[in-house]
Design a protein around this motif. Structure first.
Motif, short mmCIF file in Angstrom:
data_model
loop_
_atom_site.label_atom_id
_atom_site.label_comp_id
_atom_site.label_asym_id
_atom_site.label_seq_id
_atom_site.Cartn_x
_atom_site.Cartn_y
_atom_site.Cartn_z
N LYS A 160 1.11 -1.35 -0.06
CA LYS A 160 -0.24 0.08 -0.03
C LYS A 160 0.91 1.03 0.35
CE LYS A 160 -3.84 -1.91 2.09
NZ LYS A 160 -4.48 -2.62 3.00
N ASP A 176 3.57 1.83 -1.18
CA ASP A 176 4.67 1.92 -2.71
C ASP A 176 3.57 2.22 -3.52
OD1 ASP A 176 6.70 1.25 -4.28
OD2 ASP A 176 5.26 -0.73 -5.20
N GLU A 177 2.60 1.97 -3.60
CA GLU A 177 0.93 2.27 -4.01
C GLU A 177 0.83 3.63 -4.43
OE1 GLU A 177 -1.64 2.74 -7.26
OE2 GLU A 177 -0.17 1.06 -7.41
N LYS A 202 3.81 5.54 -5.74
CA LYS A 202 3.34 5.83 -7.26
C LYS A 202 2.23 7.40 -7.48
CE LYS A 202 5.09 1.39 -8.00
NZ LYS A 202 3.93 0.14 -8.62
N VAL A 203 1.32 7.08 -6.50
CA VAL A 203 0.62 7.78 -7.24
C VAL A 203 0.65 9.49 -6.56
CG1 VAL A 203 -2.41 8.34 -6.34
CG2 VAL A 203 -1.64 6.09 -7.01
N GLU A 251 -4.66 3.42 2.75
CA GLU A 251 -4.02 4.20 1.94
C GLU A 251 -4.49 5.48 1.05
OE1 GLU A 251 -6.16 1.45 2.43
OE2 GLU A 251 -5.77 -0.29 0.95
#
Length: 176
Positions: free
Chosen positions: A12, A14-15, A18-19, A102
């Motif tokens: 989570k 890592d995502e 990126k975002v 998140e």
């Protein structure tokens, strides 16, 4: 006791990295070349040095001086920023405040990357030892920019995160 993100939580993180990188990059209209030239790294608690752990903030930006290998001249030095996530503080507040991990990570990372861009673009001078030392006005400005950037996306739980930071946000009818 210090807690660390587990494998699922690291995915989570890592995502969210990126975002947040994409959103901040788009907001500041940085070309891919400019973004790559911005020297920073994002680390979680298990990879932080002792002095990079802090009590209170969910993350902090620490500035280092980098230098290319085998180049002894000071003129080759550059600023390197490390975003230091404080896993234990993040996990604790998510549980206490009933927030989803998140969107909270997305907010925290976007906020810290806004700091990094402002430092790199000389919109604010880095002169603090930790996040708690940032001036009130600068911190409010970064929260405002974080809200503007994230208000453009629809992510479950993000409105609750905005509510959590409501004291830092001055929202008018025009947005901010």
């Amino acid at each position: 006791m210090l807690r660390h993100f587990n494998q699922e939580e690291l995915l989570k993180v890592d995502e969210a990295v990126k975002v947040s990188e994409e959103l901040v990059n788009n907001y500041f209209k940085l070309s891919s070349g400019q973004w790559l030239k911005n020297r920073y790294d994002i680390k979680t608690a298990k990879d932080l040095a002792v002095h990079e752990h802090v009590d209170g903030p969910f993350a902090q930006v620490v500035k280092y001086e980098g230098r290319k290998k085998d180049v002894p001249l000071g003129s080759s030095s550059f600023s390197f920023y490390k975003v230091c996530l404080q896993d234990s503080a993040i996990l604790s507040i998510v549980e206490k405040a009933g927030l989803l991990l998140e969107p909270f990570l997305l907010y925290v990372l976007t906020h810290e990357l806004v700091h990094v861009v402002r430092f790199l673009k000389f919109q604010h001078r880095y002169e603090n030892k930790n996040e708690a030392d940032v001036t009130f006005d600068e911190e409010r400005k970064v929260h405002q920019l974080t809200y503007i950037i994230l208000n453009q996306v629809s992510i479950p739980g993000l409105n609750q995160v905005f509510g959590f930071y409501k004291d830092w946000l001055i929202i008018s009818r025009s947005g901010i």
